[in-house]
Design an enzyme around this catalytic site. Structure first.
Site, short mmCIF file in Angstrom:
data_model
loop_
_atom_site.label_atom_id
_atom_site.label_comp_id
_atom_site.label_asym_id
_atom_site.label_seq_id
_atom_site.Cartn_x
_atom_site.Cartn_y
_atom_site.Cartn_z
CD GLU A 83 26.36 8.46 -13.51
OE1 GLU A 83 25.89 9.54 -13.86
OE2 GLU A 83 25.84 7.76 -12.62
CB SER A 132 29.87 17.40 -10.66
OG SER A 132 29.60 16.93 -9.36
C1 PEP Z 1 24.05 10.97 -11.23
O1 PEP Z 1 23.55 10.77 -10.13
O2 PEP Z 1 23.92 10.15 -12.14
C2 PEP Z 1 24.81 12.20 -11.41
C3 PEP Z 1 25.59 12.29 -12.43
O3 PEP Z 1 24.62 13.18 -10.44
P1 PEP Z 1 25.24 14.65 -10.47
O4 PEP Z 1 25.09 15.19 -11.86
O5 PEP Z 1 24.43 15.42 -9.48
O6 PEP Z 1 26.67 14.53 -10.09
#
Ligand code: PEP
Length: 265
Positions: free
Chosen positions: A178, A224
């Site tokens: 991430e 996202s």
């Molecule tokens: C997350 O918090 O693990 C995440 C991927 O958030 P988002 O999809 O909102 O970017």
């Protein structure tokens, strides 16, 4: 073949009525989909894992009782198994209510609560001791990427947080890449950026453990990811699904993301 997974991290969102409605709507969609596309016709059915806030765990678990396609987990756990830690929740507690997964090392835990890789390694140990699947998050911040340090940052997070364990233990872990600059920002990693980091992670596992261990590891993308871009991201050979934040709060969007992975859309 390694497991394909779509996970929804609800974070600190939704009151209980909203959480129940979201899970209920998702269940109806999944049940319907299974009726329309029999299991043997879907290219591969991804496992769905929901991460509600602690207080909703048992109630969301009740909704998916006997549903083999949907698992429920916690967003965090303490690094000890019990004790005088007011307000905290331990891995054995999470496991004792029937939850099966736990997110460890989310960037929001790292940045807002100062959790470092050494502490996260303790949490991973607790999760494994309680037979929970740790979904271990790693990812670089924007300046680290801009300075070309992203591969090293992720390497270090994995070395310290996970690679102390043996190969049998590693087989029980899921990794989520991430990039911090993509979380909740609406800026997604390009499919190329996701693929090159996922390939890097897999190679690292291959070099540290074995080719088999690398092949077996599910590496999810998070940041996202939404109903529009999921298919493109999931088409990468080393992307085995997603950890979804914002888009997991809308049943229709999350369901679309699941369909992007199961080959039935
Ligand atoms: C997350 O918090 O693990 C995440 C991927 O958030 P988002 O999809 O909102 O970017």
């Amino acid at each position: 073949m390694r497991k394909k997974i779509v996970a929804g991290n609800w974070k600190m969102n939704l009151n209980f009525e909203e959480a129940k409605a979201l899970a209920g709507e998702l269940k109806v969609k999944l049940d319907h989909q299974r009726g329309v596309v029999p299991a043997h016709k879907a290219v591969s059915s991804p496992e769905v894992v929901l991460f509600p806030p602690y207080v909703y765990l048992t109630r969301i678990l009740d909704l998916f009782i006997n549903d083999e396609g949907v698992s429920v987990g916690a967003q965090n756990c303490h690094h000890e198994d019990h004790g005088a830690h007011t307000g905290e929740v331990s891995a054995p507690m999470i496991s004792s209510v029937g939850a099966t997964h736990v997110i460890i090392g989310h960037s929001e835990r790292r940045s807002q609560f100062g959790e470092d890789d050494e502490l996260l390694a303790q949490k991973v140990k607790q999760a494994l001791k309680s037979a929970l699947v740790p979904v271990f998050c790693c990812g670089e911040m924007l300046p680290e990427r801009e300075n070309g340090k992203h591969f090293q940052v992720v390497t270090d997070q994995l070395l310290r947080g996970l690679f102390w364990m043996d190969e049998v233990q590693l087989a029980k872990v899921v990794i989520a890449y991430e990039p911090v600059w993509a979380i909740g920002t609406g800026v997604t990693a390009s499919p190329g950026q996701a693929q090159e980091m996922h390939a890097h992670i897999r190679k690292l596992i291959g070099d540290t453990y074995s080719k088999g261990a690398a092949e077996r590891m599910s590496v999810l993308y998070g940041g996202s990811c939404n109903a529009k871009n999921a298919a493109e991201l999931f088409a990468n050979p080393d992307v085995d699904g997603g950890l979804i934040g914002g888009a997991s709060l809308k049943a229709a969007d999350f369901f679309q993301i699941i369909k992007s992975l199961d080959g039935s859309q």
